[in-house]
Design a protein around this motif. Structure first.
Motif, short mmCIF file in Angstrom:
data_model
loop_
_atom_site.label_atom_id
_atom_site.label_comp_id
_atom_site.label_asym_id
_atom_site.label_seq_id
_atom_site.Cartn_x
_atom_site.Cartn_y
_atom_site.Cartn_z
N VAL A 108 51.30 -67.65 103.67
CA VAL A 108 51.91 -69.03 103.72
C VAL A 108 51.22 -69.82 104.52
CG1 VAL A 108 54.02 -70.03 104.57
CG2 VAL A 108 54.28 -68.14 103.29
N PHE A 109 50.77 -69.35 105.80
CA PHE A 109 49.95 -70.33 106.36
C PHE A 109 48.53 -70.69 105.87
CE2 PHE A 109 52.39 -68.49 110.13
CZ PHE A 109 53.23 -69.24 110.06
N GLY A 110 48.07 -69.60 104.95
CA GLY A 110 46.53 -69.80 104.61
C GLY A 110 46.82 -71.03 103.22
N LEU A 111 47.76 -70.78 102.70
CA LEU A 111 48.15 -71.90 101.54
C LEU A 111 48.34 -73.20 101.97
CD1 LEU A 111 50.31 -69.90 98.78
CD2 LEU A 111 47.77 -70.52 98.66
N ARG A 112 49.21 -73.37 103.47
CA ARG A 112 49.31 -74.62 103.73
C ARG A 112 47.98 -75.34 104.16
NH1 ARG A 112 54.06 -74.49 108.48
NH2 ARG A 112 55.08 -73.51 106.59
N ILE A 113 47.25 -74.41 104.93
CA ILE A 113 45.88 -75.06 105.40
C ILE A 113 44.93 -75.45 104.50
CG2 ILE A 113 43.99 -74.36 106.84
CD1 ILE A 113 45.78 -72.67 108.43
N ALA A 114 44.95 -74.52 103.38
CA ALA A 114 44.21 -75.09 102.07
C ALA A 114 44.47 -76.23 101.47
CB ALA A 114 44.12 -73.69 101.14
N ARG A 115 46.02 -76.25 101.36
CA ARG A 115 46.49 -77.61 100.71
C ARG A 115 46.20 -78.70 101.40
NH1 ARG A 115 51.07 -75.51 99.72
NH2 ARG A 115 52.11 -76.23 101.46
N THR A 116 46.46 -78.80 102.60
CA THR A 116 46.08 -79.83 103.55
C THR A 116 44.51 -80.28 103.65
OG1 THR A 116 48.02 -79.23 104.83
CG2 THR A 116 46.30 -80.93 105.90
N LEU A 117 43.71 -79.24 103.72
CA LEU A 117 42.48 -79.42 103.77
C LEU A 117 42.07 -80.14 102.60
CD1 LEU A 117 39.86 -79.19 105.22
CD2 LEU A 117 39.65 -76.93 104.27
N ARG A 118 42.44 -79.75 101.40
CA ARG A 118 42.18 -80.40 100.00
C ARG A 118 42.32 -81.81 100.03
NH1 ARG A 118 43.88 -76.56 97.27
NH2 ARG A 118 46.25 -77.50 96.77
N THR A 119 43.58 -82.01 100.48
CA THR A 119 44.36 -83.25 100.42
C THR A 119 43.29 -84.09 101.32
OG1 THR A 119 46.47 -82.51 100.09
CG2 THR A 119 46.20 -84.97 100.80
N LEU A 120 43.02 -83.83 102.50
CA LEU A 120 42.20 -84.65 103.45
C LEU A 120 40.76 -85.09 102.73
CD1 LEU A 120 43.26 -83.03 106.62
CD2 LEU A 120 43.79 -85.18 105.92
N ARG A 121 40.09 -83.80 102.07
CA ARG A 121 38.77 -84.04 101.62
C ARG A 121 38.92 -85.14 100.32
NH1 ARG A 121 35.78 -78.45 100.53
NH2 ARG A 121 34.30 -80.28 99.75
N THR A 122 39.94 -84.59 99.63
CA THR A 122 40.06 -85.91 98.38
C THR A 122 40.22 -87.33 98.77
OG1 THR A 122 40.98 -84.09 97.15
CG2 THR A 122 41.60 -86.23 96.28
N HIS A 193 31.11 -84.34 111.66
CA HIS A 193 32.15 -84.40 112.22
C HIS A 193 33.40 -84.59 111.66
CE1 HIS A 193 29.71 -86.19 115.95
NE2 HIS A 193 29.57 -84.93 115.90
N HIS A 194 33.53 -85.21 110.46
CA HIS A 194 34.45 -85.61 109.60
C HIS A 194 35.00 -84.09 109.14
CE1 HIS A 194 32.49 -89.52 109.23
NE2 HIS A 194 33.84 -89.86 108.91
N GLN A 195 34.13 -83.31 108.75
CA GLN A 195 34.45 -82.00 107.93
C GLN A 195 35.22 -81.07 109.21
OE1 GLN A 195 31.65 -83.23 107.63
NE2 GLN A 195 31.21 -83.66 105.34
N LEU A 196 34.67 -81.13 110.47
CA LEU A 196 35.14 -80.61 111.28
C LEU A 196 36.63 -80.90 111.69
CD1 LEU A 196 35.14 -78.28 113.70
CD2 LEU A 196 33.88 -80.07 115.24
N LEU A 197 36.68 -82.09 111.72
CA LEU A 197 38.14 -82.62 112.10
C LEU A 197 39.08 -82.35 110.95
CD1 LEU A 197 37.28 -86.13 113.91
CD2 LEU A 197 38.25 -84.04 114.86
N MET A 198 38.44 -82.24 109.61
CA MET A 198 39.49 -82.02 108.65
C MET A 198 40.10 -80.46 108.60
SD MET A 198 37.66 -83.71 105.28
CE MET A 198 36.99 -85.37 105.10
N VAL A 199 39.18 -79.57 109.18
CA VAL A 199 39.57 -78.18 109.27
C VAL A 199 40.61 -78.10 110.33
CG1 VAL A 199 38.58 -75.95 110.07
CG2 VAL A 199 37.41 -77.31 108.31
#
Length: 309
Positions: A108-122, A193-199
């Motif tokens: 659950v936590f992994g999917l939530r993190i991956a989904r948020t990260l994908r949204t931020l990158r997009t 720095h953007h990539q780090l903050l996204m994570v």
């Protein structure tokens, strides 16, 4: 106390008390990059400790399932010194529950993190592409001017990346000030720095109940701005950068996916640039931060070793 209990205790203490300690020793940003390292070490340490504890619990539970005589199942796993005899079905139920819960929470936590990260990158990539389409190119690499009445300068990561300067900012900044502001933005892009903050933001969204993860993005963003300030000041001097920040401050905030020269903790950054810390203070700050980083790494290692025995 078992290894799992020791790791869980460390993770809990670091999650709830760590932000207070880290904020106290990094708030001035005397050595911003080392401050970022301290925050990242703590965050990785907490996540690693939680994960390791879950693995240990699951392995102990699985081991109990394979034993012909099942004892010391639940409380022994958590550090109980005595033994509790259980019927095999009860122990099996507890073992399966522990394993299933650990896997479900991780998923659950992994999917939530991956989904948020994908949204931020997009979002960041789309904004960078839009800036390149709408803005007009300049002689500076990856810099585009967008017509706007408000003075602003910020950068966004993408493929390709972009530094956005509004026409109002271009008109209000002197040449040396503009050069310092652009150097600040280049420092963000070069340092990723953007990539780090996204994570960090994705991790905070995935585990919002942990104060350390919740505090991490803002604290690290502030330190990264100070690090970019140092990079720009080394190349163009503190005065042009201060004047450039003053010309841009007080304007509407830049987009969430961007990092702007006059967006985060401007007053603290300006005071820091105007009155740099003496050499002795910088060295004491380095010693403090390295001590904190070393303890963050050493404590879970020694906890695991001691609890194992």
């Amino acid at each position: 106390m078992s290894v799992a209990a020791g790791l869980l205790l460390y993770a809990a203490l670091m999650s709830w008390w760590g932000p207070r300690v880290l904020a106290k020793i990094t708030t001035r940003g005397i050595n911003p990059l080392l401050g970022v390292t301290a925050w990242l070490t703590a965050i990785v340490g907490v996540l690693g400790a939680w994960a390791a504890a879950m693995v240990v619990l699951a392995l102990d539970a699985a081991d109990a399932l394979s034993n012909s005589v099942v004892g010391t199942m639940c409380l022994e796993i958590l550090g109980h010194l005595g033994q509790i005899d259980m019927a095999r079905p009860v122990a099996a139920t507890i073992a399966v529950t522990l394993i299933g819960t650990s896997l479900a929470l991780s998923l659950v936590f992994g999917l939530r993190i991956a989904r948020t990260l994908r949204t931020l990158r997009t979002t960041s990539h789309e904004h960078a592409m839009a800036a390149r389409v709408v803005g007009r190119p300049t002689p500076w690499r990856d810099v585009f001017v967008v017509n706007a009445d408000q003075a602003a300068a910020y950068c966004v990561s993408g493929r390709p990346r972009a530094i956005v300067v509004t026409s109002a900012a271009l008109a209000s900044l002197e040449d040396d000030q503009l050069a310092a502001v652009l150097a600040h933005e280049y420092a963000h892009l070069t340092g990723r720095h953007h990539q780090l903050l996204m994570v960090l933001r994705a991790a905070a969204a995935g585990l919002p109940s942990l104060p350390l993860l919740a505090a991490g993005p803002d604290a690290v963003s502030r330190l990264l701005e100070m690090n970019a300030d140092d990079s720009a000041a080394r190349r163009h001097g503190r005065h042009p950068l201060l004047c450039g920040m003053a010309a841009l401050v007080g304007r509407p905030t830049v987009p969430a996916a961007a990092l702007g020269a006059a967006h985060t903790a401007v007053l603290d950054r300006a005071a820091r640039l105007a009155a740099p810390a003496p050499a002795g203070v910088r060295w004491r700050d380095r010693v403090t931060l390295w001590t904190a980083i070393s303890l963050t790494i050493a404590v879970p290692v020694f906890t695991g070793a001691l609890c194992h025995h």
